[in-house]
Design an enzyme around this catalytic site. Sequence first.
Site, PDB file in Angstrom:
ATOM      1  CE  LYS A 255      13.402   6.425   8.830  1.00 19.23           C
ATOM      2  NZ  LYS A 255      13.034   5.019   8.679  1.00 19.23           N
TER       3      LYS A 255
ATOM      4  NE  ARG B 286       8.916  -2.932  13.136  1.00 23.69           N
ATOM      5  CZ  ARG B 286       9.056  -1.799  12.464  1.00 23.69           C
ATOM      6  NH1 ARG B 286      10.264  -1.360  12.167  1.00 23.69           N
ATOM      7  NH2 ARG B 286       7.997  -1.126  12.086  1.00 23.69           N
TER       8      ARG B 286
ATOM      9  CG  ASP C 161       7.035   7.220  11.294  1.00 22.72           C
ATOM     10  OD1 ASP C 161       6.628   6.189  11.858  1.00 22.72           O
ATOM     11  OD2 ASP C 161       7.522   7.204  10.147  1.00 22.72           O
TER      12      ASP C 161
ATOM     13  NE  ARG D 184      10.148   7.858  13.108  1.00 20.57           N
ATOM     14  CZ  ARG D 184      10.833   8.544  12.194  1.00 20.57           C
ATOM     15  NH1 ARG D 184      11.273   9.754  12.469  1.00 20.57           N
ATOM     16  NH2 ARG D 184      11.109   8.032  11.010  1.00 20.57           N
TER      17      ARG D 184
HETATM   18  C1  S3P Z   1       7.053   4.035   6.315  1.00 19.84           C
HETATM   19  C2  S3P Z   1       5.782   3.693   6.679  1.00 19.84           C
HETATM   20  C3  S3P Z   1       5.316   3.649   8.072  1.00 19.84           C
HETATM   21  C4  S3P Z   1       6.276   4.383   8.997  1.00 19.84           C
HETATM   22  C5  S3P Z   1       7.703   4.038   8.727  1.00 19.84           C
HETATM   23  C6  S3P Z   1       8.081   4.419   7.296  1.00 19.84           C
HETATM   24  C7  S3P Z   1       7.405   4.059   4.879  1.00 19.84           C
HETATM   25  O1  S3P Z   1       5.217   2.291   8.494  1.00 19.84           O
HETATM   26  O2  S3P Z   1       5.964   4.111  10.334  1.00 19.84           O
HETATM   27  O3  S3P Z   1       8.563   4.733   9.611  1.00 19.84           O
HETATM   28  O4  S3P Z   1       8.443   4.658   4.502  1.00 19.84           O
HETATM   29  O5  S3P Z   1       6.645   3.484   4.104  1.00 19.84           O
HETATM   30  P1  S3P Z   1       3.874   1.403   8.250  1.00 19.84           P
HETATM   31  O6  S3P Z   1       3.711   1.261   6.802  1.00 19.84           O
HETATM   32  O7  S3P Z   1       4.164   0.100   8.933  1.00 19.84           O
HETATM   33  O8  S3P Z   1       2.784   2.192   8.919  1.00 19.84           O
END
Ligand code: S3P
Length: 416
Positions: A13, A110, A301, A376
């Site tokens: 992803k 958020r 995650d 999740r």
């Molecule tokens: C992600 C970064 C993480 C993660 C999110 C995906 C990314 O978030 O929790 O599911 O693809 O850069 P944070 O940067 O807020 O920690």
Amino acid sequence: MSLKGAVNPPGDKSISHRLGLLSLLAKGRCQVANFSPCADCASTLAAARLLGVGVEQSGDRVALTGAAGELTSAEVDCGNSGTTMRLLMGILAGRPGSFTLSGDESLSRRPMQRVADPLNAMGAQVRCREGKPPIAISGAPLHGVEHKLPVASAQLKSALLLAGIQAEGQTLVAEPAPSRDHTELLLKACGADISRQDGLWRVSRSGLTLPPTLRVPGDASSAAFFICGAVVTPGSRVEAHDVLLNPTRAGFLKVLQRMGARIDIQEQGRDPEPWGLVSAAYSPDLRACQVEAWEIPLLVDEVPILALAATQARGVTVFKQVGELRIKESDRLGAIVSQLGAMGAKLEERGEDLLIHGPAKLSAPDHELDSFGDHRIAMTLAMAGEAAGQAPRIKDADCAAISYPGFARDWQRLKA
Ligand code: S3P
């Protein structure tokens, strides 16, 4: 029942998001194989298309024709996807035009000020409503700034690097601890002037060109559910093929090894990110361990599913400094404690730490468990049911499609 057999997780992803979003700034055409089919990446592709990228999709093959920074002013719906919104903030801040970014109920709660403030320090005009979406952006000329990030967040770091690539002068980004580095790797692959020295990312204005082809490895965070599921479910043996093994994403595998889990990892390729085969088997001798604060960004995650593994480990497992989980798609810390707690696990939040006392006998409660609409959490509870040998009822279980649309199908195959 046990989990047995092979699984191929969907395309990663995080990498898929970045390919779609970098196409806004880059020229050229990229044939992407194994693009993530998840709902979040569909939000990214819809946004990219609306803003000017050519997107031709056929199953998991996506051909992207870069917009080379020539973007159309638009109102963009980012759905449930924080990555789409935060990375777009960095990209759009430096493009001429007016843009608004909004999202669903969860995304609207958020925090976005932490991204808007450092962008505005670069000359951007990014406004949030009380620190949250919707976001209004008037593209402006940007100048380089030295950023010291208060949290190790790949989304925040990526937004600043993507602004930095458009800014006059150098942009420097220092993280308190390393977080996933897909943006940096892809920027390099697109020819950007980006380097790392003494833990500091340094980026200068660059023209970007998409690589002609790219294959996205399987999503490590999706594979984690069946890997951990196998570890805690008696009689299980699962082979997860084509799993992304980038060290900034594979922290959960290191923790499982430390807990004494029966897993085997074989790197099988590197094009450009490492990927390979992860085999996992039921592990009756798990022991508790401490997961340090610096490790959390490398498995952020995977904390919910690792928490499930910890419920089966002897002793007290401590996840240090996991307060960031309170501001994910749901309050993940509260959700883990209340919902795994409802299944008989002993967990406590102590300040910013999560403590899990194991081993605990899990069972499905009489009432429905709540995923809080968080993919999740839904998948973690499904695997907790496997470990318990009972199927709990889970509210909004379908939200798994946000990251893993084939989760229920793959799960059924492993149970067969
Ligand atoms: C992600 C970064 C993480 C993660 C999110 C995906 C990314 O978030 O929790 O599911 O693809 O850069 P944070 O940067 O807020 O920690």
